[in-house]
Design an enzyme around this catalytic site. Structure first.
Site, PDB file in Angstrom:
ATOM      1  N   LYS A  30      46.247  -9.417 -17.339  1.00  0.00           N
ATOM      2  CA  LYS A  30      46.458  -8.353 -16.350  1.00  0.00           C
ATOM      3  C   LYS A  30      45.527  -8.533 -15.140  1.00  0.00           C
ATOM      4  O   LYS A  30      45.958  -8.426 -13.999  1.00  0.00           O
ATOM      5  CB  LYS A  30      46.204  -7.010 -17.061  1.00  0.00           C
ATOM      6  CG  LYS A  30      46.519  -5.777 -16.267  1.00  0.00           C
ATOM      7  CD  LYS A  30      46.696  -4.578 -17.175  1.00  0.00           C
ATOM      8  CE  LYS A  30      45.415  -3.904 -17.593  1.00  0.00           C
ATOM      9  NZ  LYS A  30      44.740  -3.147 -16.536  1.00  0.00           N
ATOM     10  N   SER A  31      44.259  -8.807 -15.404  1.00  0.00           N
ATOM     11  CA  SER A  31      43.288  -8.938 -14.296  1.00  0.00           C
ATOM     12  C   SER A  31      43.702 -10.067 -13.346  1.00  0.00           C
ATOM     13  O   SER A  31      43.640  -9.923 -12.125  1.00  0.00           O
ATOM     14  CB  SER A  31      41.898  -9.260 -14.846  1.00  0.00           C
ATOM     15  OG  SER A  31      41.383  -8.168 -15.553  1.00  0.00           O
ATOM     16  N   ARG A 130      39.852   9.365 -11.382  1.00  0.00           N
ATOM     17  CA  ARG A 130      38.886   8.252 -11.482  1.00  0.00           C
ATOM     18  C   ARG A 130      38.079   8.070 -10.189  1.00  0.00           C
ATOM     19  O   ARG A 130      38.572   8.313  -9.089  1.00  0.00           O
ATOM     20  CB  ARG A 130      39.628   6.971 -11.875  1.00  0.00           C
ATOM     21  CG  ARG A 130      40.242   7.157 -13.263  1.00  0.00           C
ATOM     22  CD  ARG A 130      40.894   5.927 -13.781  1.00  0.00           C
ATOM     23  NE  ARG A 130      39.933   4.883 -14.053  1.00  0.00           N
ATOM     24  CZ  ARG A 130      40.271   3.651 -14.377  1.00  0.00           C
ATOM     25  NH1 ARG A 130      41.556   3.321 -14.449  1.00  0.00           N
ATOM     26  NH2 ARG A 130      39.347   2.750 -14.633  1.00  0.00           N
ATOM     27  N   SER A 174      30.956  -3.745 -11.823  1.00  0.00           N
ATOM     28  CA  SER A 174      32.413  -3.605 -11.794  1.00  0.00           C
ATOM     29  C   SER A 174      33.057  -4.781 -11.077  1.00  0.00           C
ATOM     30  O   SER A 174      32.796  -5.031  -9.893  1.00  0.00           O
ATOM     31  CB  SER A 174      32.808  -2.300 -11.085  1.00  0.00           C
ATOM     32  OG  SER A 174      34.175  -2.338 -10.738  1.00  0.00           O
ATOM     33  N   ASP A 322      36.570  -3.413 -22.054  1.00  0.00           N
ATOM     34  CA  ASP A 322      37.956  -3.083 -22.416  1.00  0.00           C
ATOM     35  C   ASP A 322      38.229  -3.203 -23.914  1.00  0.00           C
ATOM     36  O   ASP A 322      39.228  -2.687 -24.412  1.00  0.00           O
ATOM     37  CB  ASP A 322      38.931  -3.995 -21.657  1.00  0.00           C
ATOM     38  CG  ASP A 322      38.973  -3.667 -20.168  1.00  0.00           C
ATOM     39  OD1 ASP A 322      38.538  -2.569 -19.790  1.00  0.00           O
ATOM     40  OD2 ASP A 322      39.438  -4.523 -19.397  1.00  0.00           O
ATOM     41  N   ARG A 353      36.940   7.339 -22.900  1.00  0.00           N
ATOM     42  CA  ARG A 353      37.194   6.548 -24.115  1.00  0.00           C
ATOM     43  C   ARG A 353      36.182   6.818 -25.227  1.00  0.00           C
ATOM     44  O   ARG A 353      36.471   6.556 -26.385  1.00  0.00           O
ATOM     45  CB  ARG A 353      37.255   5.054 -23.770  1.00  0.00           C
ATOM     46  CG  ARG A 353      38.536   4.719 -23.026  1.00  0.00           C
ATOM     47  CD  ARG A 353      38.696   3.248 -22.735  1.00  0.00           C
ATOM     48  NE  ARG A 353      40.035   2.994 -22.189  1.00  0.00           N
ATOM     49  CZ  ARG A 353      40.371   1.932 -21.475  1.00  0.00           C
ATOM     50  NH1 ARG A 353      39.476   1.004 -21.207  1.00  0.00           N
ATOM     51  NH2 ARG A 353      41.604   1.791 -21.029  1.00  0.00           N
ATOM     52  N   ARG A 395      44.814   1.564 -24.131  1.00  0.00           N
ATOM     53  CA  ARG A 395      43.913   0.910 -25.094  1.00  0.00           C
ATOM     54  C   ARG A 395      43.601   1.816 -26.286  1.00  0.00           C
ATOM     55  O   ARG A 395      43.341   1.330 -27.385  1.00  0.00           O
ATOM     56  CB  ARG A 395      42.638   0.425 -24.397  1.00  0.00           C
ATOM     57  CG  ARG A 395      42.941  -0.605 -23.311  1.00  0.00           C
ATOM     58  CD  ARG A 395      41.830  -1.561 -23.027  1.00  0.00           C
ATOM     59  NE  ARG A 395      42.063  -2.215 -21.738  1.00  0.00           N
ATOM     60  CZ  ARG A 395      42.811  -3.300 -21.549  1.00  0.00           C
ATOM     61  NH1 ARG A 395      43.408  -3.884 -22.561  1.00  0.00           N
ATOM     62  NH2 ARG A 395      42.968  -3.811 -20.345  1.00  0.00           N
TER      63      ARG A 395
HETATM   64  C1  S3P Z   1      38.941  -5.147 -14.429  1.00  0.00           C
HETATM   65  C2  S3P Z   1      37.635  -4.772 -14.502  1.00  0.00           C
HETATM   66  C3  S3P Z   1      37.158  -3.740 -15.425  1.00  0.00           C
HETATM   67  C4  S3P Z   1      38.156  -3.510 -16.550  1.00  0.00           C
HETATM   68  C5  S3P Z   1      39.552  -3.358 -16.047  1.00  0.00           C
HETATM   69  C6  S3P Z   1      39.987  -4.600 -15.304  1.00  0.00           C
HETATM   70  C7  S3P Z   1      39.316  -6.171 -13.426  1.00  0.00           C
HETATM   71  O1  S3P Z   1      37.019  -2.536 -14.720  1.00  0.00           O
HETATM   72  O2  S3P Z   1      37.772  -2.389 -17.297  1.00  0.00           O
HETATM   73  O3  S3P Z   1      40.433  -3.150 -17.138  1.00  0.00           O
HETATM   74  O4  S3P Z   1      40.428  -6.717 -13.491  1.00  0.00           O
HETATM   75  O5  S3P Z   1      38.492  -6.445 -12.553  1.00  0.00           O
HETATM   76  P1  S3P Z   1      35.689  -2.197 -13.867  1.00  0.00           P
HETATM   77  O6  S3P Z   1      35.645  -3.138 -12.736  1.00  0.00           O
HETATM   78  O7  S3P Z   1      35.873  -0.782 -13.414  1.00  0.00           O
HETATM   79  O8  S3P Z   1      34.553  -2.352 -14.839  1.00  0.00           O
END
Ligand code: S3P
Length: 436
Positions: A30-31, A130, A174, A322, A353, A395
């Site tokens: 996904k990322s 958020r 992040s 995650d 969570r 999740r």
């Molecule tokens: C992600 C970073 C994380 C993760 C999210 C995907 C990303 O979030 O929890 O599911 O793709 O960069 P944060 O950047 O808020 O920690």
């Protein structure tokens, strides 16, 4: 009622399993898929992505880039083709709906800040709660005008334009914030630097390089010079390790289980999960290691054995953010339990969570100590089936489907369709590997 069924499309019944066996082909990460779609939109030429994530979140990103004048289509072989618009996107005539996806809203805001038009981004109920101040602050420093509703929550209104480079030190670890600022840095005058408090996933940097940009990394800082042009790519997206985590934890629940997951992302900034699982007793081997556009990919084979305990803290918490819900959901079945520290961020994910895990574990009869920034789940517990809530969080829905495999009696997960946010076929796949 049949096992693992979805009687009304949103509730799932999970029956206990005897073991877990088989091969699962996990959908694309996904990322990486988010980043590829966004960078393809501002690249020159036509990009094509194989095994692009099936997640609803990534569909939100594709929908948004479509509204920004970038055409994309799904090919007959399932690949996604994106016709890059070049550095200049089109002003959207509608609000950009990011759905449930924090990644879409935060990272796309970086690109929109460099565009000479106004745009508005909104999200669903969960996304509307958020925090967005973490991206509003650096983007405003770079010269964008951004407003939000109260307390820095969505919707966001962005007036983009000429940006100047900054040296930014985010307070929270992040990767979304890092990618957001680096993406904005492409449109800024000068060199933008993001200095992270703790190393986070580096898919933004790797994807930028794959599209032809130069991105430097020294110590904890990533840097990018503005004005670089991106070129389209054809790429295969590796299987999502965070989705694979559910099957690895399911295998860990039963000594003698055996699961094979081909083509999984092995990026070192994500693969800490495997170290923790190995430390907890799962037997793991990785074969067929390859590199695709800078990302490491391999086939994971895992065997369940004695399931021990672990403590997750500091940089590990950021690296496993995650996967903590599923590690915590299966922790009662371990010998030593699980302690999670430094995890305040878990409270501002798709759901709170920490609270969601504690509520569901207690409903299953488990003991758990909930803390402001973590939890302690004792090991050696027996759980019973219960009626659980996904809290609208993908999740949480999947984590408790896994825990339910070892509980006594049936478990019902309400709002299980939330799983589609990252893994639409999850329940069907779980059914194929759960031996009964
Ligand atoms: C992600 C970073 C994380 C993760 C999210 C995907 C990303 O979030 O929890 O599911 O793709 O960069 P944060 O950047 O808020 O920690």
């Amino acid at each position: 009622m049949p096992d693992d069924s979805q009687p009304d499309g949103s509730n799932v019944i999970i029956r206990p399993a005897r073991d877990v066996r088989g091969v699962v082909r996990i959908p694309g990460d996904k990322s990486i898929s988010h980043r590829y779609a966004m960078l393809a939109a501002i690249a020159e030429g036509t990009s094509r992505f194989h095994n692009f994530s099936a997640a609803r979140d990534c569909a939100s990103t594709l929908d948004c880039v479509g509204k920004l004048g970038c055409e994309w289509k799904r090919q007959e072989d399932g690949s996604i083709e994106v016709l890059g618009a070049g550095a200049r996107l089109k002003a959207p005539s509608q609000v950009l709906d990011c759905g449930n996806s924090g990644s879409t809203m935060r990272m796309l805001s970086g690109i929109l800040s460099g565009q000479p038009f106004s745009s508005e981004l909104c999200g669903d109920e969960s996304l509307s709660r958020r925090p967005m101040a973490r991206i509003m602050k650096p983007l405003t420093e770079m010269g964008a005008q951004i407003s939000s509703s109260e307390n820095g929550r969505p919707p966001l209104k962005i007036r983009g334009g000429a940006l100047k480079a900054i040296h930014y030190k985010p307070e929270v670890a992040s990767a979304q914030v890092k990618s957001c600022v680096l993406f904005a840095g492409l449109f800024a005058e000068g060199e933008t630097i993001v200095e992270e408090p703790i190393r986070t996933r580096d898919h933004g940097e790797i994807a930028l390089r794959a599209f032809g940009a130069e991105v430097g990394r020294i110590g904890n800082s990533s840097r990018i010079a503005g004005g670089q042009r991106l070129r389209a790519i054809e790429a295969h997206v590796a299987g999502d390790l965070s989705s694979a985590a559910f099957f690895l934890c399911a295998a860990a629940l039963f000594p003698g289980s055996q699961i094979t997951l081909p083509g999984i992302l092995m990026n070192p900034t994500r693969a800490r999960l495997l170290d923790i699982l190995i430390q907890m007793g799962l037997k793991v081997s990785v074969a067929h290691l390859e590199e695709h556009h800078g990302e490491l990919v391999g086939t994971i084979e895992a065997h369940g054995a004695t399931w021990k305990g672990a403590v997750i803290a500091g940089g590990d918490t950021a690296a496993l953010i995650d996967e903590i819900p599923v590690l915590a959901a299966v922790a009662p079945f371990s010998q030593g339990g699980l302690e999670v520290r430094d995890a305040k961020e878990l409270r501002v994910k798709e759901s709170d969570r920490i609270a969601a895990v504690a509520t569901n574990l207690r409903k299953m009869g488990a003991e758990i100590e909930e803390r402001p920034d973590g939890m302690r789940v004792p090991g050696g517990q027996h759980l019973h089936g219960a009626e659980l809530d996904s809290f609208g969080d993908h999740r949480i829905a999947m984590a408790f489907a896994v825990a339910a495999l070892r509980a006594e009696g049936e478990t019902m997960i309400q709002g299980a369709d939330a799983a589609g946010v990252s893994y639409p076929a999850f329940f069907e796949e779980l059914k194929t590997v759960a031996g009964r």
